[in-house]
Design a protein around this motif. Structure first.
Motif, mmCIF file in Angstrom:
data_model
loop_
_atom_site.group_PDB
_atom_site.id
_atom_site.type_symbol
_atom_site.label_atom_id
_atom_site.label_comp_id
_atom_site.label_asym_id
_atom_site.label_seq_id
_atom_site.Cartn_x
_atom_site.Cartn_y
_atom_site.Cartn_z
ATOM 1 N N LYS A 1 -66.248 58.934 62.831
ATOM 2 C CA LYS A 1 -65.441 59.190 61.641
ATOM 3 C C LYS A 1 -66.351 59.112 60.421
ATOM 4 O O LYS A 1 -67.069 58.131 60.240
ATOM 5 C CB LYS A 1 -64.351 58.116 61.585
ATOM 6 N N LEU A 2 -66.327 60.146 59.596
ATOM 7 C CA LEU A 2 -67.149 60.194 58.392
ATOM 8 C C LEU A 2 -66.244 60.337 57.180
ATOM 9 O O LEU A 2 -65.341 61.169 57.185
ATOM 10 C CB LEU A 2 -68.106 61.387 58.458
ATOM 11 N N GLY A 3 -66.462 59.557 56.163
ATOM 12 C CA GLY A 3 -65.658 59.641 54.957
ATOM 13 C C GLY A 3 -64.413 58.774 55.038
ATOM 14 O O GLY A 3 -64.214 58.029 55.987
ATOM 15 N N ARG A 4 -63.575 58.923 54.001
ATOM 16 C CA ARG A 4 -62.360 58.118 53.914
ATOM 17 C C ARG A 4 -61.212 58.951 53.399
ATOM 18 O O ARG A 4 -61.407 59.958 52.726
ATOM 19 C CB ARG A 4 -62.579 56.946 52.963
ATOM 20 N N ALA A 5 -60.016 58.504 53.715
ATOM 21 C CA ALA A 5 -58.772 59.128 53.235
ATOM 22 C C ALA A 5 -58.755 60.624 53.553
ATOM 23 O O ALA A 5 -59.077 61.013 54.659
ATOM 24 C CB ALA A 5 -58.567 58.835 51.761
ATOM 25 N N ARG A 6 -58.386 61.449 52.574
ATOM 26 C CA ARG A 6 -58.279 62.894 52.832
ATOM 27 C C ARG A 6 -59.624 63.558 53.078
ATOM 28 O O ARG A 6 -59.681 64.667 53.599
ATOM 29 C CB ARG A 6 -57.572 63.582 51.677
#
Length: 69
Positions: free
Chosen positions: A55-60
């Protein structure tokens, strides 16, 4: 090709596609497989928890890519 009885057909297809080095987000996954975003989120979260994707990044802005395992 990926084969696992614990995965649904969408998850198997996306894992095979991710082998090309691509990344996918929830919205793109939902559109690609003609499902709602909640189902897409559940599918991708399940793959992440099982260690199949990272998983890369956060939220949308979250994107998922193939795990090195």
């Amino acid at each position: 090709p990926v084969q696992n009885l614990d995965l649904n057909i969408r998850q198997i297809k996306v894992l095979n596609w991710l082998k090309t080095g691509e990344y996918i987000g929830v919205t793109e996954y939902a559109k690609r497989y003609k499902i709602c975003k909640m189902t897409a989120c559940r599918d991708l979260t399940s793959l992440h928890r099982a260690g199949h994707v990272i998983k890369l990044g956060r939220a949308r802005a979250t994107a998922y890519g193939l795990s090195e395992h």
